[in-house]
Write a protein that holds these residues in place. Structure first.
Motif, PDB file in Angstrom:
ATOM      1  N   PRO A 217       0.628   0.321   3.602  1.00 24.41           N
ATOM      2  CA  PRO A 217       0.310   0.243   5.081  1.00 24.41           C
ATOM      3  C   PRO A 217       2.009  -0.841   5.172  1.00 24.41           C
ATOM      4  O   PRO A 217       2.139  -1.058   6.461  1.00 24.41           O
ATOM      5  CB  PRO A 217      -0.698  -0.508   4.809  1.00 24.41           C
ATOM      6  CG  PRO A 217      -1.168   0.419   3.967  1.00 24.41           C
ATOM      7  CD  PRO A 217      -0.663  -0.059   2.715  1.00 24.41           C
TER       8      PRO A 217
ATOM      9  N   GLU B 226      -4.774   1.485   9.870  1.00 30.18           N
ATOM     10  CA  GLU B 226      -4.405  -0.006  11.406  1.00 30.18           C
ATOM     11  C   GLU B 226      -2.662  -0.595  11.558  1.00 30.18           C
ATOM     12  O   GLU B 226      -3.046  -1.176  12.056  1.00 30.18           O
ATOM     13  CB  GLU B 226      -4.832  -0.706  10.647  1.00 30.18           C
ATOM     14  CG  GLU B 226      -6.781  -0.042  11.123  1.00 30.18           C
ATOM     15  CD  GLU B 226      -7.662  -0.587   9.867  1.00 30.18           C
ATOM     16  OE1 GLU B 226      -8.939  -0.773  10.699  1.00 30.18           O
ATOM     17  OE2 GLU B 226      -6.845  -1.206   9.574  1.00 30.18           O
TER      18      GLU B 226
ATOM     19  N   GLU C 245      -6.592  -7.949   4.589  1.00 27.01           N
ATOM     20  CA  GLU C 245      -5.501  -6.780   4.486  1.00 27.01           C
ATOM     21  C   GLU C 245      -5.974  -5.469   5.333  1.00 27.01           C
ATOM     22  O   GLU C 245      -7.581  -5.583   5.913  1.00 27.01           O
ATOM     23  CB  GLU C 245      -6.353  -6.233   2.684  1.00 27.01           C
ATOM     24  CG  GLU C 245      -5.558  -6.477   1.819  1.00 27.01           C
ATOM     25  CD  GLU C 245      -5.875  -6.039   0.560  1.00 27.01           C
ATOM     26  OE1 GLU C 245      -6.539  -5.089   0.527  1.00 27.01           O
ATOM     27  OE2 GLU C 245      -4.871  -6.476  -0.294  1.00 27.01           O
ATOM     28  N   ILE C 246      -5.489  -4.631   6.006  1.00 24.54           N
ATOM     29  CA  ILE C 246      -5.317  -3.102   6.266  1.00 24.54           C
ATOM     30  C   ILE C 246      -5.446  -2.614   5.966  1.00 24.54           C
ATOM     31  O   ILE C 246      -4.626  -2.057   5.289  1.00 24.54           O
ATOM     32  CB  ILE C 246      -4.796  -3.782   8.228  1.00 24.54           C
ATOM     33  CG1 ILE C 246      -3.366  -3.500   8.229  1.00 24.54           C
ATOM     34  CG2 ILE C 246      -5.737  -5.283   8.517  1.00 24.54           C
ATOM     35  CD1 ILE C 246      -2.891  -3.644   9.613  1.00 24.54           C
ATOM     36  N   THR C 247      -5.572  -0.509   7.015  1.00 23.64           N
ATOM     37  CA  THR C 247      -5.268   0.213   5.913  1.00 23.64           C
ATOM     38  C   THR C 247      -3.743   0.563   7.128  1.00 23.64           C
ATOM     39  O   THR C 247      -3.816  -0.164   7.736  1.00 23.64           O
ATOM     40  CB  THR C 247      -6.380   1.299   6.523  1.00 23.64           C
ATOM     41  OG1 THR C 247      -6.750   1.209   8.325  1.00 23.64           O
ATOM     42  CG2 THR C 247      -8.146   0.669   6.248  1.00 23.64           C
TER      43      THR C 247
ATOM     44  N   LYS D  69      -6.274   5.696   4.498  1.00 21.04           N
ATOM     45  CA  LYS D  69      -7.281   4.650   4.662  1.00 21.04           C
ATOM     46  C   LYS D  69      -6.881   3.847   3.430  1.00 21.04           C
ATOM     47  O   LYS D  69      -7.750   3.978   3.084  1.00 21.04           O
ATOM     48  CB  LYS D  69      -8.463   5.703   4.362  1.00 21.04           C
ATOM     49  CG  LYS D  69      -8.517   6.492   4.873  1.00 21.04           C
ATOM     50  CD  LYS D  69     -10.458   7.518   4.544  1.00 21.04           C
ATOM     51  CE  LYS D  69     -10.320   8.157   6.445  1.00 21.04           C
ATOM     52  NZ  LYS D  69     -12.195   9.282   5.870  1.00 21.04           N
TER      53      LYS D  69
ATOM     54  N   SER E  21      -6.113   0.669   1.946  1.00 20.20           N
ATOM     55  CA  SER E  21      -6.011  -0.957   2.399  1.00 20.20           C
ATOM     56  C   SER E  21      -4.869  -1.504   2.079  1.00 20.20           C
ATOM     57  O   SER E  21      -4.212  -0.578   0.493  1.00 20.20           O
ATOM     58  CB  SER E  21      -6.890  -0.744   2.601  1.00 20.20           C
ATOM     59  OG  SER E  21      -7.606  -0.488   3.053  1.00 20.20           O
TER      60      SER E  21
END
Lengths: 334, 330
Positions: free
Chosen positions: A157, A14, A9-11, A184, A186
């Motif tokens: 995302p 990102e 998981e990333i934001t 922000k 995720s």
């Protein structure tokens, strides 16, 4: 395209950065241009670290000159490059409108289809940051009214990365609208490069009682509303257009045929908003015969975004508003 | 007389000598432009074209001198008053005439018309219907040239009116800070539609604005093809040497109105006549020592080329309405 399941998981921010980075690694024609995107890393940190990786020739800091930023993208795109411009806040796009609307969007058609303008203009829109009326607007509908432009609004995302990589590879000018409050958030995003075709909507959640068509952050709020409604036995189906224009509306129409009810939700002000287009498409289609309730819009109030925290909160649809409106439509209390 | 009309004294340092052959070719192109535009006017009067058009009769030396100093690899962005720039760039009169008449065979398949003639394959990135619309685009072309590391330049042509737009400021500043290979060519024809230069700015020379951006600025006699050539030649040398953009102001004059609807209430016949006495074609023909017969026969050759262009355009098909949606998206 790879599945989002089982990956890290990333934001959202990102994911946008990863799409830019992987696109620049794969294609030396891609470069970034905008205000404070270099050492500063962009007003929202989207390009943090990219100046160090790619240098000032490919991550180009500009003076505060939005018309020239958009025009620079047009000129570079016309001559073989793949520029990705950043407009620091969506509101500031007003200062580059001529180059975007009269040049980028029209050059190809005016020249008989003999020119291409493969550029992306990224910009963060939306309220909820206390930035008041000139830094909080949702202006995406303006651009859906301009043939020649594509308008993309990712809500997760995963979509942000895949849609941005597709936008950069697209041969047309694309307005890529990010949301400040989503940065922000995720979610699962595959590490490898992938694209999501522009123009294809996504069924975010399946349900049988009501179709909720939502864009950008309203998709997240609709998902939260769905959990509340499920406790009452109301199952909503959520459709995210993802690309506002050109947009294949067939999935949305099939959904309304199935549920017989539709609610359109967006943050932008209601009058002449994108919701009007979605509702029109629903009532112009075969779904009309299946409707057993009015098609409703839930949208921002017809006001500039106020500064006061409580007023700002009430200026745009929140989870509880979606719950209340959906409940009314499903129960026939309209 | 406008102040700026007396300000034609700032010449570029090195005035490059052109051969008589080169000057002859330039004279012919200037004649071709004039006959093209006179024919355009005729066709309009006969109802064979619609819309409007912006004629550059009287300004031919600027278009021809400027293009003559560039190479086929360079780029051009120009204006709504752009027939001359296109012909000077080497565009074909027949394909231009077909575009002018809205035909499928035209440069833009009849979708652009007089105000949007382009030939992207020949690096002519198009005429622009928006005053100063080409300037921001030229910055991007300059960036593209630098990224591809080629010995090209881009010339963006605009009028005196464009120098009062914000896009002028943003673009020249950006091209200056990055030393981009851009030539900003201002055709000062003394009027922005009806607004005279001396009423629209409080300076004598538009090229004085170059100082504000830290770049070279020169003003030349735009009716002197050699002076224009020399200024653009020098600007090109500076650009490819990495020395950045140049602002060149060419003082000239349009004999016709701004567009087809202009009754020219803002200027006198005497003023127009004063400029006609400085006609760029007569001047170059005189400089070359051409007899009246020599001149007439060159004009006849240009007329024949234009007649063939009209025949081609008239015989060409209209666009098919079934194709109306083509070209919106790639």
């Amino acid at each position: 395209m790879p599945s989002a399941n089982g990956t890290r998981e990333i934001t959202y921010v990102e994911a946008v950065r990863e799409a830019l980075t992987q696109s620049m690694q794969a294609d030396e024609r891609v470069f970034l241009i905008g205000e404070d995107i270099g050492v500063y890393g962009g007003a929202f940190g989207v390009s943090a670290g990219m100046h160090a990786e790619f240098g000032g020739e490919r991550v180009i800091d500009t003076p505060i000159s939005e018309a020239a930023i958009v025009g620079a993208c047009v000129g570079a795109a016309l001559t073989g490059m793949r520029p990705v411009g950043e407009i620091q806040f969506m509101d500031f796009i007003t200062l580059g409108m001529e180059q975007l609307v009269l040049q980028a969007a029209k050059v190809r058609f005016m020249f008989g289809g003999k020119a291409t303008v493969p550029m992306v203009l990224r910009t963060p829109g939306g309220s909820g940051t206390g930035a008041a009326a000139q830094h909080s607007e949702s202006l995406e509908t303006w651009f859906t009214h301009v043939p020649g432009l594509k308008v993309v609004m990712p809500s997760t995302p995963y979509d942000a990365k895949g849609l941005l990589m597709a936008a950069i590879q697209d041969e047309n000018p694309v307005i890529f609208v990010e949301h400040k409050l989503l940065y922000k958030v995720s979610g699962p995003v595959p590490e490898e490069p992938y694209t999501i075709p522009l123009g294809e909507p996504n069924i975010v959640r399946e349900g049988k009682h009501l179709t909720v068509v939502a864009t950008s952050i309203m998709v997240q709020r609709a998902k939260q509303a769905a959990e509340e409604l499920a406790k009452e036995g109301i199952e909503i189906e959520i459709v995210d257009p993802r690309t506002l224009n050109p947009f294949d509306d067939s999935l949305m129409i099939q959904s309304v045929v199935k549920t017989g009810k539709a609610l359109v939700v967006h943050e932008a002000v209601k009058t002449s908003g994108y919701g009007a287009e979605l509702v029109s498409r629903i009532v112009e289609s075969e779904a009309f015969d299946y409707l057993d309730a009015p098609v409703r819009r839930l949208a921002g109030l017809d006001i500039p975004i106020p500064y006061n925290r409580n007023l700002e909160y009430h200026a745009v649809p929140q989870v509880e508003n979606i719950v209340a409106e959906a409940r009314k439509l499903v129960r026939g209390e309209y | 007389m406008a102040k700026s009309k007396n300000a034609q004294t700032s010449q570029p340092a090195a005035k490059r000598k052109l051969s008589d052959k080169q000057l002859h070719d330039m004279l012919y192109t200037m004649m071709l432009i004039r006959r093209f535009e006179e024919k355009a006017l005729d066709l309009y009067s006969l109802g064979k074209v619609h819309g409007t058009m912006h004629l550059s009769i009287g300004q031919e030396a600027t278009a021809v001198g400027a293009s003559g100093a560039l190479t086929q690899q360079d780029y051009l962005l120009n204006t709504h008053r752009g027939h001359g720039h296109c012909l000077a760039w080497g565009s074909q009169a027949d394909l231009m005439m077909a575009e002018f008449m809205g035909k499928e065979t035209g440069y833009c398949r009849g979708r652009g018309g007089s105000m949007h003639i382009a030939n992207v394959d020949a690096n002519n990135l198009g005429a622009n219907g928006i005053v100063a619309g080409g300037l921001p685009i030229s910055v991007g072309v300059g960036l593209s040239i630098r990224a591809r590391n080629t010995e090209q330049v881009v010339m963006v042509v605009f009028g005196d009116g464009a120098s009062n737009e914000g896009a002028f400021h943003e673009s020249i500043n950006m091209a200056s800070i990055w030393s981009l290979p851009v030539i900003f060519l201002c055709e000062n024809n003394q009027y922005a539609m009806s607004m005279p230069v001396e009423k629209s700015m409080n300076i004598d020379r538009i090229s004085d604005r170059a100082a504000a951006y830290g770049i070279e600025g020169v003003t030349v006699d735009g009716n002197d093809v050699e002076a224009v050539y020399a200024a653009v030649h020098n600007a090109r040398q500076r650009a490819v040497a990495g020395k950045g953009p140049t602002l060149i102001e060419c003082n000239t004059y349009r004999y016709m109105g701004h567009s087809k609807s202009d009754r020219q209430a803002y200027r006198t016949r005497d003023e127009v006549k004063t400029w006609m006495d400085k006609d760029p074609i007569e001047r170059l023909a005189g400089h070359l020592g051409l007899s009246k017969d020599d001149k007439d026969s060159l004009f006849k050759k240009a007329e024949a080329e234009i007649e063939k262009a009209v025949e081609f355009a008239e015989a060409s098909p209209e666009p098919d309405v079934a194709d109306i949606m083509e070209g919106v998206y790639a």
